[in-house]
Scaffold this motif. Structure first.
Motif: not given
Ligand SMILES: C[S@@+](CC[C@H](N)C(=O)[O-])C[C@H]1O[C@@H](n2cnc3c(N)ncnc32)[C@H](O)[C@@H]1O
Length: 375
Positions: A19-36, A218-224
């Motif tokens: 629909q020309k006047e629908q709420l969302y005009q475009r949707i983008k998708l992106q694979r991301i990482l959250i808390r591992n 939870n980057y368990d293998q990363l230490h400083f």
């Protein structure tokens, strides 16, 4: 509709609203990482704003089918190697296509834009905490040069590690640790190479902060670790060391440890090479020494040449690469050294000649030939 979408999708876009006047005009998708946890971030664009939500990977087929069924006529998805197209006809039939790509990490954006291994828009949560990325995946303008340097640094590493399945890595002089976090993220979640990474720096507060962020995600293998590179002790096998702008002779100590630990890979961008500059007598390098800036640059090149030659002596194949352009940083030479076992005796001979002729001492030489017994 019950389409099965590629499980390894990285990003995608819905376009052509039903629909020309629908709420969302475009949707983008992106694979991301959250808390591992890998999820697909959905960014839905109205005419005025964008709304974000995250969807678990096992729910994504249902979501995509539903949106393609009800709200948009077209969907494009990208994996590492392919672009998939889904187009709904007016009669409700779905037309599909699949086109091979060189690599989604390098072809997704407009050709004229410089492509990075970690492109802008790919959200790496710890980088938001470190102030290099905004919550929508944009790189903070003031940090763009650093981000560019780190991406190029990754490319230099990636070229060499194709066959690796595990890497233990130390980042000497990690500072705020943008490189350390990005390297961890890239190896662990993009390349799926198991790794243990340690960042080492003198600054207590920075180390505490980096450890806090690493634990939070939870980057368990990363230490400083807080400490001085010169006093660093290690019993374990280490595969790679990296240094990015570790000041002056700190780079020499890092290279020395790498040689001692018999690391297979060394990626080192030196900076502030003052040691040799302070020793060179004006007469020995006339007419260069008439100009401070030329003497400084000559000394830096001389220092890095000596480092490269010593690494060659110890059996490394060495390259000196301009890893970013001068505008990004004038400290833009990366020494890439990969252990080959082929020792070059003549390189050491040349180092001794230079030092004798020009009358200077060099820290890596001093460390290697007074401390390694079998040199
Ligand atoms: C210019 S910063 C670079 C930081 C980081 N690698 C980057 O590129 O953003 C240099 C870092 O090296 C650290 N450093 C210098 N000498 C050191 C030493 N001897 N031992 C440990 N860290 C050192 C400093 O504390 C500083 O954080």
């Amino acid at each position: 509709m019950n389409i099965e979408f590629p499980k390894d999708m990285i990003k995608g876009t819905f376009s052509i609203p039903v629909q020309k006047e629908q709420l969302y005009q475009r949707i983008k998708l992106q694979r991301i990482l959250i808390r591992n946890q890998e999820v697909i971030q959905i960014s839905s664009f109205t005419k005025q704003q964008v709304i974000h939500e995250n969807i678990a990977l096992d729910q994504i087929d249902m979501y995509l089918n539903n949106i393609l069924d009800t709200s948009f006529m077209s969907l494009e998805l990208y994996t590492q190697d392919y672009k998939y197209g889904y187009r709904r006809t007016k009669k409700g039939k779905i037309l599909t296509n699949k086109v091979r790509q060189q690599s989604a990490f390098v072809v997704l954006e407009h050709n004229k834009k410089k492509q990075y291994l970690l492109e802008e828009g790919m959200i790496i949560p710890p980088l938001i905490d470190l102030g290099i990325m905004t919550p929508t995946g944009k790189i903070v303008k003031a940090k763009f040069d650093k981000y560019k340097q780190i991406n190029r640094f990754l490319e230099m590493i990636e070229d060499e590690i194709q066959a690796e399945t595990y890497l233990k890595i130390i980042d000497f002089g990690c500072g705020k640790s943008y490189l350390t976090f990005i390297l961890y993220y890239y190896l662990t979640f993009v390349k799926k190479i198991q790794c243990d990474i340690i960042g080492l720096d003198l600054k207590k507060d920075v180390i505490q902060h980096c450890n806090k962020i690493a634990r939070e995600y939870n980057y368990d293998q990363l230490h400083f670790i807080e400490g001085d590179i010169s006093a660093f002790k290690n019993e374990e096998k280490v595969d790679m060391i990296v240094t990015l702008h570790a000041c002056d002779t700190a780079t020499d100590f890092a290279l020395f440890h790498a040689i001692q630990m018999k690391c297979r890979y060394i990626f080192s961008v030196p900076c502030c090479q003052h040691e040799v500059n302070l020793q060179l007598k004006s007469n020995s390098i006339l007419p260069i020494s008439k100009y401070g800036i030329l003497k400084e640059r000559f000394s830096a090149i001389l220092t890095d040449s000596i480092r490269a030659a010593i690494l060659e002596y110890y059996g490394y194949k060495v390259q000196a690469l301009e890893f970013v352009d001068w505008d990004s940083t004038p400290k833009n030479i990366l020494l890439r050294a990969v252990y080959s076992g082929h020792k070059k005796e003549e390189s050491l001979h040349l180092v001794k000649e230079w030092m004798k002729q020009l009358g200077f001492q060099q820290k890596l030489y001093e460390l290697c030939f007074t401390k390694i017994k079998d040199a």
